[in-house]
Design an enzyme around this catalytic site. Structure first.
Site: not given
Lengths: 229, 267, 637
Positions: C44-45, C401, C425, C330
């Site tokens: 993202a950065g 995770h 995130e 998951r």
């Protein structure tokens, strides 16, 4: 600025030469010419086994046209100068500048002995070439010399055992230099292929061994009396 | 198992450093080398000593942070393994381990086993990219790429930029690193338009940074944790040779001026 | 606090278009007059900083690692989803949207998820154009695989190194901007505070990790792309350096924290081997495509796997979920692994592991085919465990995770502090209570390449910015805050190391706020965490000084924040009296042991507001409306 100072204001040729890869390409190309010369030189010299008359005729043939002879000599000399000059600059960069502080422990795990000793085999070969020219071209090598009698000079020269041994050592150095040098030149020029490169490396070694055996056969022939006056 | 460690300790870039000896006891063979150092550092901290500084982050062999010389081999004795994934199973009781930082003029030491590898970033900044501004591209499947080329590009692109190649090279050359990026992009159609400029600029940056020259001896590929083959160096050489011939541009002014962006470490 | 999610009006498929049209633009010539801070250089950065640089803004990008290329996005293995429908198997933007909302157990904002699915298509185009070497078919077209519970093949991948290749693509784009001078890069620099002036984020305080220098950087807008906070648990698949300090300090300056308890446990990690363990290693979830998960039927069965006959093995996922089998999402896979281990049927040392067996696939497809698909993963497993997975089944166990929670943001990715944008995130965003496999990369790149460039322009064009510099009282106050924390940490000179505290905190979090949670445990945990935090501030031992590279000091600051964040996670988990996705409250389960949601009371995003040190945080609720995907009990049977 360092020995390989980058002058980016300079010409395209300077840009090429200033990049380490440019120098390596110069080394590869000049090395290839010198390699071809060495092969040709051996083929010529092996005529020593055909006897004095044949060999001296070959020696005379090389000098029939002085202009051609000097062109070839100057060409070869240029190649030698380029090869040595480039390698010397890279030597300064690699050994004096690129790693100012060395390791306490360093193991070599991926390289061959021959490849690591290029900076030793090269100068030894150069020293040999200088003496070789003094001995058989200029006649100032300390062994009997008579202009135009190449065969006799050769036999007289190699009858001096220490000289023959030096010659053999130099040829062994040439062999290890070519073990790495031949395939390395291809790599530097940008030729590497998973299938052909291993073959090339084997072939390079075989050629290097063949050159060694060929060149060694001459002093050995003299010392064992097979080649005699 | 019990081990003797000799670790390079150096307070910062300007102070002198030396090897210091440490004893570590009851090392579990399942530990990684870095976990062994963690345990040592906990002990040193409690003893009031300065813990050993080493670079690390993901500890799963992909970020490229970690790495130092272990008994003279970059990333230690197991092939295709970064330091963080090297377990102590590869050593035995009573072994002596020499841990030293990567050594190169282009990688000045920051502290202890940590070095400044920003030179590698500047090599990428010099041309290790495809100029594809956000939003401009065509549909992804409009570019067909032969599987073999895509695979070869991926082999080269696997480089994690750890610098082990430089550390292992007797000449401290960054040929494998640079060759890997030039190969990755040069093998793909997307990389073609800038191929000439890329080779010239990245190779020029190598010299600016003070890396040595490649002598094709192969120490780099032997330690590369991603097993990048020196075929990539030959591709770089070929691209540089072709670029030197093709480029019509005059060589530009000192590129170092553009790429001296600060890493807080240089004045 | 008034939460305004700023969801555009209109039908869902038109919302993003409409928003883009309605957003104000910054004149091209004026872009260079604005400065933007980007903290973090992961997917993202890096993609955000590069894209903003390309637009002409002055960008400063910060990362704590030695190079922007090291951000932990690099470790993502499996792939990236995109609704390209190249496989003609029924995928569409709507289906990706639907799957993501459902997979998130109806705790995500529909409009955001739909936008994500729309943008997914452009991401692949962008990455291919940058030279990302995605896997290809012999015809030269892109290859896809099905991944993590999806019933279509929409995952693009680059061997087991997809995150690495996508990050290198973004990193290279970033380096290109760095070279032009449009982006200035600050590696080895950690953000320690946000400077809020007149209610708007106007800068950050950083510490240069190499020299210890505290610096102030002012700008017109600040973006945080600092990743997740899984390291609260000490043992996680996150990188050792991954931390929550940037988002936590922003929280303390007024940014609401969304759904902090939503953490994802990844089912396929290599089990813990000893108490020295520093992190857990993830094995790509793609392994579940060909591996079968089982445990012995008997409890306490100590036979080696090859001695356990077929009829004494319990392929529990295939048994309980016949239609999804080993490919259940998951959270379901993880919870079931915990259940069988709690029953005493776990394998390996400590009984904390289940088998992931490739025997049948090797028999069916041959070792060659398996090696082509998973060779590098098998090698990695063998390197770590010294066991050959071609011969012996792998042992796996779930591990922390990913964190779905994060700073609350509106549709424009703006936090509750105007001018503070949060990407990837680090925000609470698009995955609801559970993230589907191969969607993290998608979200990071979507936010960075295709959302922030528009929304930040809108913010800049809609506001006037007075010139402020580091002499401003707020800036000096933030610097004082940062230096005082550092001073305090160094002055304690206690008897326990930072790591020993962190391990203890992590163990508590795992035991009480991990895969299974209950009210009693959470209440207990909150008390214990507070106690431990107090001890920390009295007894931590941080060697060295502040004016130097000091890794212990770096960790000490991060762990101090983990204590506070861990407490908030427990508070959030305790308040949410339902089970959803990764948040499994043992009191709320169906008779079959599945998560039991309570849509009447908890169909909202919890946005916690800081009220001061040792004050209970205030809960704000953003109600979630599901107009398109109607909440149902998730079923993978």
């Amino acid at each position: 600025m360092s020995a390989t100072a980058v002058g980016f204001g300079d010409s395209r040729a300077a840009r090429f030469w200033n990049a380490t890869i440019g120098k390596k390409i110069v080394m590869a190309a000049s090395g290839a010419v010198l390699f071809l010369f060495v092969v040709a030189h051996l083929l010529g010299n092996l005529q020593v086994f055909l006897g004095a008359e044949h060999f001296n005729a070959y020696a005379r043939l090389l000098r029939v046209e002085p202009a051609l002879l000097w062109a070839a000599r100057l060409g070869l000399l240029t190649m030698v100068v380029l090869h040595v000059w480039a390698s010397f600059q890279l030597l300064l960069l690699n050994k004096m500048e690129a790693r100012p502080v060395g390791y306490v422990k360093k193991k070599n795990i991926g390289s061959s002995y021959a490849s690591r000793t290029m900076y030793w085999s090269g100068p030894i070969i150069a020293a040999f070439v200088i003496y070789h020219l003094m001995q058989f071209t200029l006649g100032i090598g300390g062994t009997p010399f008579e202009e135009g009698k190449a065969y006799e000079n050769l036999v007289a020269g190699f009858q001096v055992i220490p000289i023959s041994i030096f010659y053999l050592i130099a040829m062994a150095m040439l062999m290890t230099h070519l073990f790495h040098g031949v395939w390395s030149a291809f790599q530097t020029l940008g030729v590497n292929h998973p299938r052909y490169t291993p073959m090339l490396r084997t072939l390079a070694k075989l050629i290097a061994i063949a050159l060694f055996l060929g060149f060694a056969s001459i002093p050995v022939g003299v010392m064992t009396g097979i080649v005699h006056t | 198992m019990n081990l003797t460690l000799h670790i390079w300790r150096q307070k910062n870039a300007s102070s002198p450093g030396k090897m210091v000896r440490y004893e570590v006891k009851d090392v579990n063979p399942e530990m990684s080398v870095l976990e062994m150092l963690d345990v040592l550092n906990e002990e040193l901290t409690l003893k009031g000593e300065d813990p050993v500084t080493f670079e690390h982050d993901c500890r799963e062999g992909i970020c490229g942070c970690c790495g130092f010389m272990i008994n003279g081999v970059a990333h230690g004795p197991q092939a295709a393994t970064t330091t963080c994934q090297l377990t102590m199973r590869h050593f035995k009781d009573g072994d002596e381990l020499f841990l030293e930082p990567w050594r190169a003029k282009a990688f000045p030491i920051v502290k202890d086993l940590m070095v400044d590898r920003s030179a590698l970033d500047r090599i990428i900044a010099a041309g290790g990219y495809v100029s594809a501004p956000t939003g401009s591209p065509q549909d992804a499947n409009a570019i067909l790429i032969a599987k073999e080329n895509a695979d070869l590009a991926m082999d080269a692109a696997a480089c994690i930029g750890c610098g082990a190649c430089v550390a292992a090279c007797p000449n401290a050359a960054a040929a494998l690193f640079t060759g890997a990026k030039i190969s990755h992009l040069g093998l793909l159609p997307q990389g073609q338009p800038e191929r000439v400029e890329r080779a010239l600029n990245m190779v020029a940056q190598l010299t600016v940074e003070g890396f040595g020259s490649c002598t094709n001896i192969g120490e780099c590929e032997a330690v590369c944790p991603k097993q990048i083959h020196i075929e990539v160096i030959s591709r770089m050489n070929a691209d540089f040779r072709a670029a030197s011939r093709k480029s019509r541009k005059e060589p530009y002014q000192d590129p170092s001026e553009f790429r001296r962006w600060s890493f807080g470490l240089k004045s | 606090m008034q939460l305004d999610s700023k969801i555009p009006s209109g039908p869902i498929e038109q919302k993003w278009d409409r928003a883009r049209f309605e957003m104000k633009l910054v004149n091209p010539a004026n872009k260079r007059k604005y400065s933007i801070i980007m903290v973090g250089s992961g997917l993202a950065g890096a993609s955000g900083a590069a894209s903003l640089g390309e637009l002409g803004y002055n960008v400063k990008c910060f990362c704590f690692q030695d190079s922007p290329r090291r951000a932990h996005s690099i470790a993502a293995q499996g792939g990236i989803n995109a609704a390209k429908n190249y496989q003609n198997d029924g995928d569409s933007i709507y289906r990706l949207f639907y799957d993501t909302v459902k997979g998130g157990d109806f705790r995500a904002r529909e409009a955001n998820v739909y936008r994500l699915a729309q943008i997914s298509v452009s991401i692949i185009d962008q990455c291919v154009a940058q030279g990302v070497p995605f896997a290809r078919e012999y015809g030269g077209l892109l290859s896809n695989r099905s991944f993590g519970g999806a019933q279509v093949s929409r995952t693009f991948y680059a061997r087991g190194q997809t995150g690495q290749q996508l990050l290198l693509g973004a990193y290279q784009a970033l380096m290109r901007q760095v070279d032009t001078g449009q982006v200035k890069m600050y590696p080895r620099t950690e953000m320690l505070d946000v400077i809020v002036i007149d209610g708007r984020a106007r800068g950050i305080v950083t510490r240069n990790l190499a020299t210890g220098q505290i610096e102030v950087h002012m700008a017109d807008a600040v973006c945080l792309a600092t990743g997740g906070y899984g390291n609260v648990f000490f043992l996680s698949t996150n990188a050792k350096g991954s931390n929550a300090t940037a988002v936590w300090r922003a929280y303390k300056r007024g940014a609401a924290f969304g759904n902090p308890s939503f953490t994802q446990i990844h089912p396929t990690c290599i089990p813990v081997s000893g108490d020295y363990q520093s992190k857990l290693t993830l094995m790509s979830e793609s392994l579940r495509n060909d591996g079968r998960i089982w445990v012995p039927k008997k409890t306490g069965d100590s036979r080696t796997p090859d001695q356990i006959p077929e009829d004494e093995r319990d392929y529990y996922l295939e048994r309980k979920y016949p239609s999804f089998g080993n490919l259940v999402p998951r959270d379901v896979a993880s919870r079931n692994a915990k259940q069988v281990c709690d029953q005493g049927r776990g394998v390996g040392p400590g009984g904390l592991g289940v088998y992931l067996d490739f025997r049948d696939s090797i028999n069916r497809l041959g070792e060659q085919a398996i090696s082509e698909r998973y060779g590098n993963l098998f090698e990695m497993y063998e390197r770590i465990t010294d066991e050959n997975p071609y011969k012996v089944p792998m042992r796996i166990y779930p591990a922390i995770h990913y964190t779905m929670g994060g700073l609350w943001v509106d549709y424009q990715l703006q936090s509750t502090i105007p001018g503070l944008f949060v990407l990837g995130e680090a925000n609470f965003s698009d995955h609801g209570a559970n993230r589907l496999g191969a969607s993290a990369l998608m979200q990071g790149l979507s936010d960075g390449y295709f959302v922030i460039p528009y929304t930040i322009g809108n913010y800049l064009a809609s506001n006037k910015f007075d010139k402020v510099d580091e002499s401003h009282a707020e800036a000096r106050g933030a610097v004082e805050n940062v230096t005082s924390i550092t001073r305090r940490l160094l002055s304690i000179k206690g008897k326990r190391t930072v790591d020993s505290f962190h391990r203890e905190l992590g163990k508590m979090m795992w035991d009480f706020c991990g895969m299974g949670r209950n009210a009693k445990g959470l209440e207990q945990a909150i008390g214990k965490i507070r106690e431990l935090r107090e001890q920390y501030w009295q007894n931590v031992l941080v060697p060295g000084g502040a004016d130097d590279l000091n890794q212990s000091l770096e960790r000490a600051g991060r762990v101090a924040d983990f204590f506070e964040l861990g407490e908030l996670m427990c508070i959030d988990a305790l308040h949410r009296n339902e089970s959803c996705g990764g948040h499994f409250r043992e009191e709320y389960q169906t008779p079959e042991g599945e998560a039991l949601r309570n849509d009447n009371e908890f169909a909202y995003a919890a946005a916690w507001e800081y009220q001061g040190q040792n004050q209970a945080p205030k809960l704000n609720k953003e109600p979630l409306e599901f107009e398109y995907v109607h909440p149902t009990q998730r079923s993978y049977k």
